[in-house]
Design a protein around this motif. Sequence first.
Motif, PDB file in Angstrom:
ATOM      1  N   LEU A 177       0.840  -1.195   0.000  1.00 13.41           N
ATOM      2  CA  LEU A 177       0.000   0.000   0.000  1.00 13.41           C
ATOM      3  C   LEU A 177       0.880   1.252   0.000  1.00 13.41           C
ATOM      4  CD1 LEU A 177      -2.881   1.272   0.361  1.00 13.41           C
ATOM      5  CD2 LEU A 177      -2.420   1.225   2.823  1.00 13.41           C
ATOM      6  N   GLU A 178       0.581   2.171  -0.896  1.00 15.62           N
ATOM      7  CA  GLU A 178       1.352   3.403  -0.987  1.00 15.62           C
ATOM      8  C   GLU A 178       1.263   4.179   0.332  1.00 15.62           C
ATOM      9  OE1 GLU A 178       1.725   7.388  -3.849  1.00 15.62           O
ATOM     10  OE2 GLU A 178       0.303   5.781  -4.331  1.00 15.62           O
ATOM     11  N   GLY A 179       2.413   4.580   0.840  1.00 17.23           N
ATOM     12  CA  GLY A 179       2.453   5.340   2.088  1.00 17.23           C
ATOM     13  C   GLY A 179       2.618   4.493   3.323  1.00 17.23           C
ATOM     14  N   ASN A 180       2.617   3.169   3.158  1.00 15.55           N
ATOM     15  CA  ASN A 180       2.803   2.272   4.303  1.00 15.55           C
ATOM     16  C   ASN A 180       4.222   1.716   4.282  1.00 15.55           C
ATOM     17  OD1 ASN A 180       2.519   0.454   6.438  1.00 15.55           O
ATOM     18  ND2 ASN A 180       1.710  -1.146   5.096  1.00 15.55           N
ATOM     19  N   SER A 181       5.014   2.013   5.298  1.00 16.12           N
ATOM     20  CA  SER A 181       6.394   1.540   5.361  1.00 16.12           C
ATOM     21  C   SER A 181       6.562   0.321   6.258  1.00 16.12           C
ATOM     22  CB  SER A 181       7.306   2.660   5.882  1.00 16.12           C
ATOM     23  OG  SER A 181       6.943   3.018   7.218  1.00 16.12           O
ATOM     24  N   LEU A 182       5.461  -0.140   6.884  1.00 18.78           N
ATOM     25  CA  LEU A 182       5.540  -1.238   7.845  1.00 18.78           C
ATOM     26  C   LEU A 182       5.160  -2.562   7.194  1.00 18.78           C
ATOM     27  CD1 LEU A 182       5.954  -1.981  10.896  1.00 18.78           C
ATOM     28  CD2 LEU A 182       3.454  -1.799  11.113  1.00 18.78           C
ATOM     29  N   PRO A 183       6.073  -3.542   7.145  1.00 16.07           N
ATOM     30  CA  PRO A 183       5.670  -4.864   6.657  1.00 16.07           C
ATOM     31  C   PRO A 183       4.750  -5.549   7.667  1.00 16.07           C
ATOM     32  CG  PRO A 183       7.908  -4.941   7.495  1.00 16.07           C
ATOM     33  CD  PRO A 183       7.484  -3.489   7.529  1.00 16.07           C
ATOM     34  N   SER A 184       4.034  -6.552   7.192  1.00 19.08           N
ATOM     35  CA  SER A 184       3.167  -7.337   8.068  1.00 19.08           C
ATOM     36  C   SER A 184       3.810  -8.699   8.328  1.00 19.08           C
ATOM     37  CB  SER A 184       1.793  -7.516   7.434  1.00 19.08           C
ATOM     38  OG  SER A 184       1.154  -6.266   7.253  1.00 19.08           O
ATOM     39  N   PHE A 185       3.362  -9.342   9.406  1.00 19.78           N
ATOM     40  CA  PHE A 185       3.969 -10.596   9.831  1.00 19.78           C
ATOM     41  C   PHE A 185       2.888 -11.638  10.087  1.00 19.78           C
ATOM     42  CE2 PHE A 185       6.628  -7.065  11.055  1.00 19.78           C
ATOM     43  CZ  PHE A 185       7.883  -7.444  10.592  1.00 19.78           C
ATOM     44  N   GLY A 186       3.261 -12.903   9.894  1.00 15.05           N
ATOM     45  CA  GLY A 186       2.311 -13.988  10.124  1.00 15.05           C
ATOM     46  C   GLY A 186       2.993 -15.223  10.644  1.00 15.05           C
ATOM     47  N   THR A 187       2.210 -16.077  11.301  1.00 13.97           N
ATOM     48  CA  THR A 187       2.697 -17.365  11.767  1.00 13.97           C
ATOM     49  C   THR A 187       1.650 -18.430  11.481  1.00 13.97           C
ATOM     50  OG1 THR A 187       1.764 -17.144  13.995  1.00 13.97           O
ATOM     51  CG2 THR A 187       4.002 -16.296  13.651  1.00 13.97           C
ATOM     52  N   ILE A 205      -0.223 -10.048  11.959  1.00 11.56           N
ATOM     53  CA  ILE A 205       0.024  -8.794  12.670  1.00 11.56           C
ATOM     54  C   ILE A 205       0.498  -7.767  11.651  1.00 11.56           C
ATOM     55  CG2 ILE A 205       1.372  -7.626  14.457  1.00 11.56           C
ATOM     56  CD1 ILE A 205       1.731 -10.336  15.809  1.00 11.56           C
ATOM     57  N   GLY A 206      -0.206  -6.649  11.561  1.00  8.76           N
ATOM     58  CA  GLY A 206       0.195  -5.632  10.595  1.00  8.76           C
ATOM     59  C   GLY A 206      -0.812  -4.512  10.522  1.00  8.76           C
ATOM     60  N   THR A 207      -0.849  -3.869   9.383  1.00  8.97           N
ATOM     61  CA  THR A 207      -1.778  -2.765   9.165  1.00  8.97           C
ATOM     62  C   THR A 207      -2.208  -2.746   7.716  1.00  8.97           C
ATOM     63  OG1 THR A 207      -2.099  -0.370   9.376  1.00  8.97           O
ATOM     64  CG2 THR A 207       0.076  -1.118   8.662  1.00  8.97           C
ATOM     65  N   ASP A 208      -3.357  -2.186   7.453  1.00  4.04           N
ATOM     66  CA  ASP A 208      -3.836  -2.003   6.081  1.00  4.04           C
ATOM     67  C   ASP A 208      -4.020  -0.519   5.791  1.00  4.04           C
ATOM     68  OD1 ASP A 208      -4.428  -3.397   3.697  1.00  4.04           O
ATOM     69  OD2 ASP A 208      -6.562  -2.983   3.957  1.00  4.04           O
ATOM     70  N   ASP A 209      -3.270   0.324   6.515  1.00  2.00           N
ATOM     71  CA  ASP A 209      -3.340   1.775   6.392  1.00  2.00           C
ATOM     72  C   ASP A 209      -1.972   2.347   6.041  1.00  2.00           C
ATOM     73  OD1 ASP A 209      -6.038   1.877   7.175  1.00  2.00           O
ATOM     74  OD2 ASP A 209      -5.492   1.924   9.292  1.00  2.00           O
ATOM     75  N   PRO A 210      -1.938   3.551   5.466  1.00  2.00           N
ATOM     76  CA  PRO A 210      -0.666   4.266   5.330  1.00  2.00           C
ATOM     77  C   PRO A 210      -0.161   4.717   6.696  1.00  2.00           C
ATOM     78  CG  PRO A 210      -2.481   5.656   4.613  1.00  2.00           C
ATOM     79  CD  PRO A 210      -3.058   4.303   4.861  1.00  2.00           C
ATOM     80  N   ASP A 211       1.114   5.133   6.744  1.00  2.00           N
ATOM     81  CA  ASP A 211       1.733   5.515   8.020  1.00  2.00           C
ATOM     82  C   ASP A 211       0.976   6.628   8.737  1.00  2.00           C
ATOM     83  OD1 ASP A 211       3.627   3.647   7.428  1.00  2.00           O
ATOM     84  OD2 ASP A 211       5.160   5.089   6.799  1.00  2.00           O
ATOM     85  N   THR A 212       0.392   7.544   7.976  1.00  2.00           N
ATOM     86  CA  THR A 212      -0.256   8.720   8.582  1.00  2.00           C
ATOM     87  C   THR A 212      -1.480   8.352   9.406  1.00  2.00           C
ATOM     88  OG1 THR A 212      -1.462   9.025   6.492  1.00  2.00           O
ATOM     89  CG2 THR A 212       0.546  10.337   6.820  1.00  2.00           C
ATOM     90  N   THR A 213      -2.142   7.254   9.064  1.00  2.00           N
ATOM     91  CA  THR A 213      -3.359   6.860   9.787  1.00  2.00           C
ATOM     92  C   THR A 213      -3.241   5.435  10.337  1.00  2.00           C
ATOM     93  OG1 THR A 213      -4.404   6.113   7.726  1.00  2.00           O
ATOM     94  CG2 THR A 213      -4.848   8.384   8.432  1.00  2.00           C
ATOM     95  N   ARG A 245      -8.899   1.629  16.819  1.00  2.00           N
ATOM     96  CA  ARG A 245      -9.934   2.520  16.304  1.00  2.00           C
ATOM     97  C   ARG A 245      -9.323   3.724  15.595  1.00  2.00           C
ATOM     98  NH1 ARG A 245     -15.102   3.394  19.964  1.00  2.00           N
ATOM     99  NH2 ARG A 245     -15.178   1.184  19.392  1.00  2.00           N
ATOM    100  N   ALA A 246      -8.157   4.154  16.049  1.00  2.00           N
ATOM    101  CA  ALA A 246      -7.430   5.262  15.424  1.00  2.00           C
ATOM    102  C   ALA A 246      -5.949   5.087  15.721  1.00  2.00           C
ATOM    103  CB  ALA A 246      -7.925   6.607  15.947  1.00  2.00           C
ATOM    104  N   LYS A 247      -5.114   5.811  15.021  1.00  2.00           N
ATOM    105  CA  LYS A 247      -3.668   5.709  15.210  1.00  2.00           C
ATOM    106  C   LYS A 247      -3.303   6.025  16.661  1.00  2.00           C
ATOM    107  CE  LYS A 247       0.757   7.241  13.333  1.00  2.00           C
ATOM    108  NZ  LYS A 247       1.461   8.110  12.355  1.00  2.00           N
ATOM    109  N   ASN A 248      -2.478   5.162  17.250  1.00  2.00           N
ATOM    110  CA  ASN A 248      -1.996   5.307  18.630  1.00  2.00           C
ATOM    111  C   ASN A 248      -3.101   5.184  19.681  1.00  2.00           C
ATOM    112  OD1 ASN A 248       0.664   5.781  17.713  1.00  2.00           O
ATOM    113  ND2 ASN A 248       0.204   7.959  17.421  1.00  2.00           N
TER     114      ASN A 248
END
Length: 355
Positions: A177-187, A205-213, A245-248
Amino acid sequence: MSNIVLAQNDSIWHQKPNLNVSGFLDVFYVYDFNQPQGTERQPFLFNHNRHNEFNLNLGFVKLGLEHSKYRANLALQTGTYSNDNYSAEPGLLKNIFEANVGLSLNKKNNLWIDAGVFASYIGFESAISTDNLTMTRSILAENSPYFLSGAKLTYNPNDKLEIAGLIVNGWQRIQRLEGNSLPSFGTQINFSPTEKVTFNWSTFIGTDDPDTTRRMRYFNNFYGQFQFTDKFGLIAGFDIGTQQRAKNSAVYDLWFSPVLIGNFSINKTWKTAIRAEYYQDETGIIISTGTPNGFKTTGLSLNFDYSPTENIICRLEGRWLNSRDQIFETKTALTDNNFIIATSIAIRFSETIKK
């Protein structure tokens, strides 16, 4: 002695691999008694999701290299499944069903690293309908990843246990996803104490959002497969996930889904399966409805299969869904019930060319 071992290892790597050519076609027709205005029936379904038209759900051609020390797969696809489920992928990436390479990392060949685009490690239902007990997929399967892109480390300490760890580009994504610098992880832990029993636990474990949100997502998939007799089997599955629900934020929203599928072999050519399921996503993390109660849906389905040979299945299924809110489209309004009759013919072929 070491030179002899090195020579033996070198000769193994230089052995010719086998080439496997395979393919799959799944042609279907669905009649939705709600008679929705559009041909696409439900936004939360990605297989057999057309009303009153004959169509190709999934077709692919696959090349596979098989070697004791390495492996590779390339499969190109088309059909309504790829159009619907790969809508976030640009251009020709929509046509990639599989594209991966794997290497053995030890002498026993029970430790492998695979990288590329591969089928999801989550769940017991596949995009390939002949692998499943029912024609249509459960809501649970339709709303968890069918495919992933990344790297997977797999270890088989014995023939009963498989352990895997993954780093991937995101929740069902080929391209990050553009703007997302975090890879996701799985087991994944898959344990089969006998040939007739399998237990599985997969995580994401991960995110489906860009870094800003960025909202972190934590997901667990559990299932057990039980073959009680030669004729009767059962699958029990349960998905549960949370997302910020929201970032942080310290507040997390929850979704979950249980499913039971029982199957019975009438004879060598006829089988039947019944499925009971429930999916709750009140805040619209995965399935957004914009209604007061969110997505709270119960489902029942009954399946009959005719298989004159191993590689062909003709299927007939009736499926009923009931929602807490009115979310299903009709000709003129919305309703809380949906009933369909679905049928399909699927064929699969495979040929190994030994060198």
